[in-house]
Structure formats: structure tokens, C-alpha cells
Write a protein that holds these residues in place. Structure first.
Motif, PDB file in Angstrom:
ATOM      1  N   LEU A 356      10.595   0.687   8.517  1.00 50.41           N
ATOM      2  CA  LEU A 356      10.392   1.573   7.931  1.00 50.41           C
ATOM      3  C   LEU A 356      10.382   2.975   8.772  1.00 50.41           C
ATOM      4  CD1 LEU A 356       6.272   0.325   9.294  1.00 50.41           C
ATOM      5  CD2 LEU A 356       7.692  -0.528   7.227  1.00 50.41           C
ATOM      6  N   TYR A 357      10.784   3.267   9.453  1.00 51.90           N
ATOM      7  CA  TYR A 357      11.604   4.886   9.944  1.00 51.90           C
ATOM      8  C   TYR A 357      12.694   4.376   8.555  1.00 51.90           C
ATOM      9  CZ  TYR A 357      13.709   8.325  12.127  1.00 51.90           C
ATOM     10  OH  TYR A 357      13.996   9.610  12.306  1.00 51.90           O
ATOM     11  N   ASP A 358      13.896   3.371   8.728  1.00 55.09           N
ATOM     12  CA  ASP A 358      14.951   4.066   8.155  1.00 55.09           C
ATOM     13  C   ASP A 358      15.193   4.049   6.310  1.00 55.09           C
ATOM     14  OD1 ASP A 358      16.280   4.142  10.213  1.00 55.09           O
ATOM     15  OD2 ASP A 358      17.208   1.670   9.828  1.00 55.09           O
ATOM     16  N   LYS A 359      13.456   4.397   5.415  1.00 55.62           N
ATOM     17  CA  LYS A 359      13.174   4.030   4.471  1.00 55.62           C
ATOM     18  C   LYS A 359      11.775   5.353   4.255  1.00 55.62           C
ATOM     19  CE  LYS A 359      14.452   0.307   1.622  1.00 55.62           C
ATOM     20  NZ  LYS A 359      13.773  -0.844   0.514  1.00 55.62           N
ATOM     21  N   ASN A 360      11.421   5.831   5.587  1.00 57.07           N
ATOM     22  CA  ASN A 360      10.259   6.513   5.092  1.00 57.07           C
ATOM     23  C   ASN A 360       9.466   5.180   4.214  1.00 57.07           C
ATOM     24  OD1 ASN A 360      12.567   9.157   6.334  1.00 57.07           O
ATOM     25  ND2 ASN A 360      10.681   9.806   6.056  1.00 57.07           N
ATOM     26  N   VAL A 361       9.120   4.438   4.422  1.00 53.10           N
ATOM     27  CA  VAL A 361       8.094   3.501   3.834  1.00 53.10           C
ATOM     28  C   VAL A 361       7.209   3.908   4.938  1.00 53.10           C
ATOM     29  CG1 VAL A 361       7.665   1.387   3.459  1.00 53.10           C
ATOM     30  CG2 VAL A 361       9.368   1.585   2.895  1.00 53.10           C
ATOM     31  N   SER A 362       5.680   3.653   3.861  1.00 50.85           N
ATOM     32  CA  SER A 362       4.378   3.691   4.821  1.00 50.85           C
ATOM     33  C   SER A 362       4.041   2.232   3.372  1.00 50.85           C
ATOM     34  CB  SER A 362       3.255   4.836   3.889  1.00 50.85           C
ATOM     35  OG  SER A 362       3.877   6.247   3.892  1.00 50.85           O
ATOM     36  N   LEU A 363       2.642   1.807   5.001  1.00 47.79           N
ATOM     37  CA  LEU A 363       2.023   0.409   4.462  1.00 47.79           C
ATOM     38  C   LEU A 363       0.585   0.859   4.410  1.00 47.79           C
ATOM     39  CD1 LEU A 363       3.790  -1.875   7.388  1.00 47.79           C
ATOM     40  CD2 LEU A 363       4.237  -1.198   4.489  1.00 47.79           C
ATOM     41  N   ASP A 364      -0.329   0.438   3.500  1.00 46.78           N
ATOM     42  CA  ASP A 364      -1.605   0.468   3.254  1.00 46.78           C
ATOM     43  C   ASP A 364      -1.938  -0.830   3.250  1.00 46.78           C
ATOM     44  OD1 ASP A 364      -2.588   3.016   2.837  1.00 46.78           O
ATOM     45  OD2 ASP A 364      -1.712   3.068   1.134  1.00 46.78           O
ATOM     46  N   PHE A 365      -2.885  -1.071   4.257  1.00 49.78           N
ATOM     47  CA  PHE A 365      -2.976  -2.833   4.692  1.00 49.78           C
ATOM     48  C   PHE A 365      -4.519  -2.863   4.493  1.00 49.78           C
ATOM     49  CE2 PHE A 365       1.290  -3.889   4.586  1.00 49.78           C
ATOM     50  CZ  PHE A 365       1.361  -4.854   5.339  1.00 49.78           C
ATOM     51  N   GLY A 366      -5.493  -3.400   4.501  1.00 47.32           N
ATOM     52  CA  GLY A 366      -6.237  -4.089   4.199  1.00 47.32           C
ATOM     53  C   GLY A 366      -7.613  -4.289   3.625  1.00 47.32           C
ATOM     54  N   ARG A 367      -8.376  -4.827   3.915  1.00 48.39           N
ATOM     55  CA  ARG A 367     -10.044  -5.740   2.731  1.00 48.39           C
ATOM     56  C   ARG A 367      -9.721  -4.362   2.085  1.00 48.39           C
ATOM     57  NH1 ARG A 367     -14.811  -8.320   5.689  1.00 48.39           N
ATOM     58  NH2 ARG A 367     -12.888 -10.167   6.688  1.00 48.39           N
ATOM     59  N   CYS A 368     -10.516  -4.464   0.551  1.00 50.81           N
ATOM     60  CA  CYS A 368     -10.952  -3.936  -0.416  1.00 50.81           C
ATOM     61  C   CYS A 368     -12.899  -3.242  -0.442  1.00 50.81           C
ATOM     62  CB  CYS A 368     -10.685  -4.249  -1.787  1.00 50.81           C
ATOM     63  SG  CYS A 368     -12.011  -3.805  -2.662  1.00 50.81           S
ATOM     64  N   PRO A 369     -12.932  -1.923   0.096  1.00 48.86           N
ATOM     65  CA  PRO A 369     -14.209  -2.058   0.419  1.00 48.86           C
ATOM     66  C   PRO A 369     -15.255  -1.983  -0.974  1.00 48.86           C
ATOM     67  CG  PRO A 369     -13.480  -0.137  -0.438  1.00 48.86           C
ATOM     68  CD  PRO A 369     -12.107  -1.463   0.036  1.00 48.86           C
ATOM     69  N   ALA A 370     -15.627  -3.476  -1.475  1.00 51.99           N
ATOM     70  CA  ALA A 370     -16.081  -4.251  -3.021  1.00 51.99           C
ATOM     71  C   ALA A 370     -16.774  -3.174  -3.159  1.00 51.99           C
ATOM     72  CB  ALA A 370     -16.022  -5.426  -3.151  1.00 51.99           C
ATOM     73  N   GLY A 371     -18.025  -3.441  -2.370  1.00 54.70           N
ATOM     74  CA  GLY A 371     -19.387  -2.603  -2.930  1.00 54.70           C
ATOM     75  C   GLY A 371     -19.328  -1.351  -2.705  1.00 54.70           C
ATOM     76  N   SER A 372     -18.298  -0.299  -2.784  1.00 53.62           N
ATOM     77  CA  SER A 372     -18.377   1.060  -3.049  1.00 53.62           C
ATOM     78  C   SER A 372     -17.875   1.017  -4.092  1.00 53.62           C
ATOM     79  CB  SER A 372     -17.514   1.900  -1.499  1.00 53.62           C
ATOM     80  OG  SER A 372     -17.756   1.335  -0.452  1.00 53.62           O
ATOM     81  N   MET A 373     -16.824  -0.186  -4.209  1.00 49.01           N
ATOM     82  CA  MET A 373     -15.967   0.469  -5.761  1.00 49.01           C
ATOM     83  C   MET A 373     -16.687  -0.711  -6.815  1.00 49.01           C
ATOM     84  SD  MET A 373     -12.897   0.924  -4.516  1.00 49.01           S
ATOM     85  CE  MET A 373     -11.888   0.813  -6.671  1.00 49.01           C
ATOM     86  N   LEU A 374     -17.900  -1.221  -6.863  1.00 48.15           N
ATOM     87  CA  LEU A 374     -18.947  -2.128  -7.944  1.00 48.15           C
ATOM     88  C   LEU A 374     -18.743  -0.811  -8.919  1.00 48.15           C
ATOM     89  CD1 LEU A 374     -21.163  -4.180  -6.471  1.00 48.15           C
ATOM     90  CD2 LEU A 374     -19.040  -4.366  -7.547  1.00 48.15           C
ATOM     91  N   PRO A 375     -19.407   0.498  -8.823  1.00 47.61           N
ATOM     92  CA  PRO A 375     -20.023   1.172 -10.369  1.00 47.61           C
ATOM     93  C   PRO A 375     -18.437   1.557 -10.948  1.00 47.61           C
ATOM     94  CG  PRO A 375     -20.879   2.527  -8.387  1.00 47.61           C
ATOM     95  CD  PRO A 375     -19.894   0.794  -7.747  1.00 47.61           C
ATOM     96  N   MET A 376     -17.307   1.913 -10.125  1.00 46.95           N
ATOM     97  CA  MET A 376     -15.744   1.946 -11.309  1.00 46.95           C
ATOM     98  C   MET A 376     -15.199   1.134 -11.809  1.00 46.95           C
ATOM     99  SD  MET A 376     -14.290   4.667  -8.448  1.00 46.95           S
ATOM    100  CE  MET A 376     -12.497   4.708 -10.077  1.00 46.95           C
ATOM    101  N   ALA A 377     -16.009  -0.032 -11.015  1.00 46.30           N
ATOM    102  CA  ALA A 377     -15.278  -1.830 -11.640  1.00 46.30           C
ATOM    103  C   ALA A 377     -15.740  -2.102 -12.596  1.00 46.30           C
ATOM    104  CB  ALA A 377     -15.319  -2.790 -10.457  1.00 46.30           C
ATOM    105  N   PHE A 378     -17.607  -2.147 -12.493  1.00 48.75           N
ATOM    106  CA  PHE A 378     -18.187  -1.711 -13.753  1.00 48.75           C
ATOM    107  C   PHE A 378     -17.717  -1.155 -14.899  1.00 48.75           C
ATOM    108  CE2 PHE A 378     -22.409  -2.759 -16.640  1.00 48.75           C
ATOM    109  CZ  PHE A 378     -22.583  -3.842 -16.407  1.00 48.75           C
TER     110      PHE A 378
END
Length: 429
Positions: A356-378
């Protein structure tokens, strides 16, 4: 008694059984009669089915459902104040959809929008909470969890609400919010914003400044690894966001299965022709070897992408395969971003800090907060009924509807990549 689809550990054992109808156990509970369709097939279902989740208890499977409220706990009253509004407004008879995990709507994490990590969170279809592949399901913390499809404000906002198909509404429970979540994380990542805003790093943190960027520096080169249902939702959401921001793009979809690649190309063609996206960029769907060659051709060997110096690698629907994460790292460019929204197992992480250091790569992992996303998804669901509203077509996410009696065979077929997304009707004989 009711009919339910049950997982029996350790692996590959799905049975249709008779179990008790759930009852109210807490004042915040709701009992929902599952409507026409429920959805058994996502990566997290397969994670348990294959025995990768360490699950050692028999339980009802499934975490995506729509239905009708048939019973409410004592917390639901018109005079409720200081709690999520659904405790005062939800009624027996209302049509609802649920995210795949419960959330209270009252803790700090919920207030911040991080509902998937609510202090009360439990996943439907796990030993912690009986799942939705049944005729009835109990929803704890229902006032903070459910999305009321009978809310009069939805009728006011969407003139075509009555024409929205039930099969498409199911996507609100998991795959559409997750695809949208991945797209939003990509386009709003600090390493992506220089290209999005047209302001070089680190000036984009403090506001506008004279730009040294060339037009090609703002072309976003993006890889989506995994072209199952969540990958499709990610592409549709990404195209919608790119169009709103008027950003040029090159997107490559990567999957081992030819049938998935063909479906993705058909969906892209339909959506791009309808919206004119084709004038803004390019999309191809390829296998792993082809994708590596295309990335090299597009970027002269720099990785995705040499211009804006970033990429968003979707790690979707491959259920924690380290090979997919390694591929994402191989394709990503310096100062790149890898976002993984799939479920990972307990295998050793295939990358090191030095990688990760050699490329300056960022990782985003994890479960979607689906309850919070529902209005936009709708909003996106209503807009893109051409993709989400049909069953059995060339561009449909849903291949067909089946009864519970076919459950065992269809789990096995989906595990082998022989079928796409199948919806179950719990009342079909």
C-alpha cells in the motif's frame, strides 16, 4: 406454522421446513407478512452457504424482503415524540421494505448515517436474527429500521409510484444501496476529488485555486471487479453520478462469467442510449486477462488511471476472494483507491503495508449503511425502472420467480454460476 427456507450447518445444506410464525418479543418489534417476492441470492448468503462464515446454528436464511405490517409492538403510538418518526406513523397494513440489518435510528452512529454499525445492529438471515426467506418475519427496532412504502409523502414526490414493480422494490434492501454506496465512496474520496473538482492536490481541501490540470487529467478510469447484481447496481449508480457531475470516464467491468459480461454490456447500452452517456465515455466488460491488457493499453502501463492518478476498484459480489483483491491492487494506479463492499472471510489479507505504501493506495472496506442509503437509492430505483423493473429479460437483474420448493436446487445453481438473481414467492405452491 409457516414455511421457511433454513440453513443447516456446516455447509451446502438448505431445507424447506415448517417453523412457528414469529411473535412480538419487544415493544419496538413489528411482524411483517412477506409479500410476493423475496430474494435469496447475494454474496453474503453464499458466504454462509459455503461454510465460510463459521456459522454453527440452524436458522432461517435471507435478508431482503418487502411486505405488509400485520402486527406492531406497544411502542408504536400516535403520541410518540423524541424517537424515529415511524414509531408515530407506521400502521398495520402499511407496505414496507427493510434494509438487510436492523438499526435503532437513535444512537450516535445512526444519527451520523453509519446505520450498518448501529449499536443494536443484527443481520437478518444469521444466528443472531431469523431471516426473511419465510412467510412472516419479525423486525426488531422496527421504527428505526423499516422504510414505509405507504408514506403519503412518497405519493406526492413520485407520480409513477404505483407503477414501480415489487420485484424492483426488493433491491432497496441490499444490492441497490450497496452499489450506490460504492459509487459515492469512490467519487467523494479525497484522492478522487482533484479530478472531480478540477483542482490539484492538496488545494482541493481548501477551496478553488488556479488549476494546472489538463482536460485528460480529469478523465476517470474506473474498474468494477465483479459483475453480479451488486456490480450492475454499482455501474448504474456510477453512471448517474458521473452524468450529474458532467465527468468523462472510462469504465472496465471484470468478471469470469461470460453471461454476466454480456448482461452488463446490454444494460450499459440501454442506459447510455437512453441518457446519452455514450458521448461522455467508454465501457467494456472483459475477463481478467483481457482486462489487464485493456488497462495497459488505456494507461500505458501506469494502471487505472495515469491521468488523474486514481482509480476506484469495486470489489463486489466475489464473496471475499483474495484473488479479486489482488487483481484490484495490480490494476490500481499510484494514489489509487480500492473500495470493497463484498463480504470477506477470515483468510489472511493478501496485501502488505509495503504494498500500500509503495503505491499510496487507500482501502475502503465494510458493510453498506443500507438504512441510511434508502432514500437516495429509492430515487435511483424510480429513475431506472428500465433496468430494475423487469423480470426475465436481456437487461433484467431478475432471471425468474420461483417457489420455496426449488430453494435447494437454486442455491446450488447460483453457487455454481448457472443462474442469475432468482426471486422467491413464499406463497407460491
Amino acid at each position: 406454522m409457516q414455511t421457511a427456507i433454513r440453513f443447516h450447518p456446516p455447509s451446502y445444506d438448505i431445507r424447506v421446513e415448517q417453523v412457528p410464525v414469529p411473535k412480538i418479543c419487544h415493544p419496538d418489534d413489528a411482524i411483517v407478512k412477506v409479500h410476493a417476492l423475496i430474494d435469496p441470492h447475494t454474496g453474503s448468503d453464499l458466504h454462509i452457504y459455503r461454510g465460510h462464515g463459521g456459522v454453527d446454528q440452524v436458522h432461517t436464511s435471507g435478508h431482503e424482503f418487502i411486505g405488509e405490517v400485520v402486527e406492531l409492538g406497544a411502542s408504536f403510538r400516535k403520541d410518540v415524540v423524541g424517537r424515529p418518526s415511524l414509531y408515530a406513523t407506521l400502521k398495520v397494513g402499511d407496505k414496507v421494505v427493510s434494509p438487510f440489518s436492523i438499526n435503532c435510528g437513535e444512537c450516535q452512529l445512526c444519527r451520523l448515517g453509519f446505520s450498518s454499525r448501529c449499536l443494536e445492529s443484527k443481520l437478518f438471515g444469521s444466528p443472531a436474527l431469523e431471516g426473511a426467506q419465510a412467510q412472516y418475519v419479525r423486525v426488531p427496532r422496527a421504527g428505526g429500521t423499516l422504510f414505509n412504502l405507504s408514506d403519503p409523502s412518497l405519493q406526492d414526490k413520485y407520480a409513477n409510484l404505483s407503477s414501480i414493480s415489487d420485484s424492483s422494490l426488493l433491491f432497496l434492501g441490499d444490492i441497490l444501496p450497496t452499489g450506490l454506496f460504492a459509487a459515492l465512496q469512490a467519487l467523494h474520496h479525497p484522492k478522487v476529488l482533484p479530478a472531480v473538482l478540477g483542482t490539484p492536490w492538496p488545494n482541493h481541501f481548501v477551496g478553488a485555486s488556479p488549476s494546472t490540470l489538463l482536460p485528460d487529467d480529469r478523465v476517470l478510469t474506473i474498474a468494477i471487479v465483479g459483475l453480479g447484481p451488486v456490480g450492475i447496481c454499482a455501474l448504474v449508480a456510477l453512471l448517474d453520478q458521473l452524468a450529474k457531475k458532467q465527468l468523462r470516464y472510462r469504465i472496465i467491468g471484470v468478471d469470469l462469467l461470460e453471461s454476466r459480461r454480456e448482461k452488463m454490456m446490454s444494460i450499459y447500452k440501454m442506459v447510455s442510449e437512453a441518457e446519452g452517456y455514450g458521448t461522455m465515455g467508454t465501457f467494456v466488460a472483459q475477463n481478467v486477462d483481457e482486462a489487464k491488457l485493456t488497462v495497459h493499453e488505456w494507461t500505458s502501463g501506469w494502471g487505472v488511471t495515469p491521468f488523474s492518478r486514481w482509480t476506484k476498484l469495486f470489489f463486489i459480489q466475489i464473496v471475499g476472494h483474495n484473488s479479486a483483491l489482488s487483481l484490484a491492487y495490480d490494476l490500481v494506479c499510484p494514489f489509487g483507491v480500492i473500495t470493497s463492499v463484498g463480504v470477506h472471510g477470515a483468510w489472511p489479507f493478501p496485501l502488505t503495508g509495503r504494498n500500500l505504501y509503495d503505491k499510496n493506495v487507500s482501502l475502503d472496506f465494510g458493510r453498506c449503511p443500507a438504512g441510511s442509503m434508502l432514500p437516495m437509492a429509492f430515487d435511483l430505483l424510480v429513475k431506472r425502472q428500465d433496468v430494475f423493473g423487469s423480470v426475465g429479460g436481456e437487461t433484467s437483474l431478475v432471471d425468474r420467480v420461483a417457489g420455496f420448493t426449488e430453494a435447494s436446487g437454486l442455491y446450488s445453481a447460483f453457487d455454481k454460476g448457472e443462474v442469475g438473481k432468482i426471486l422467491f414467492d413464499p406463497w407460491k405452491q
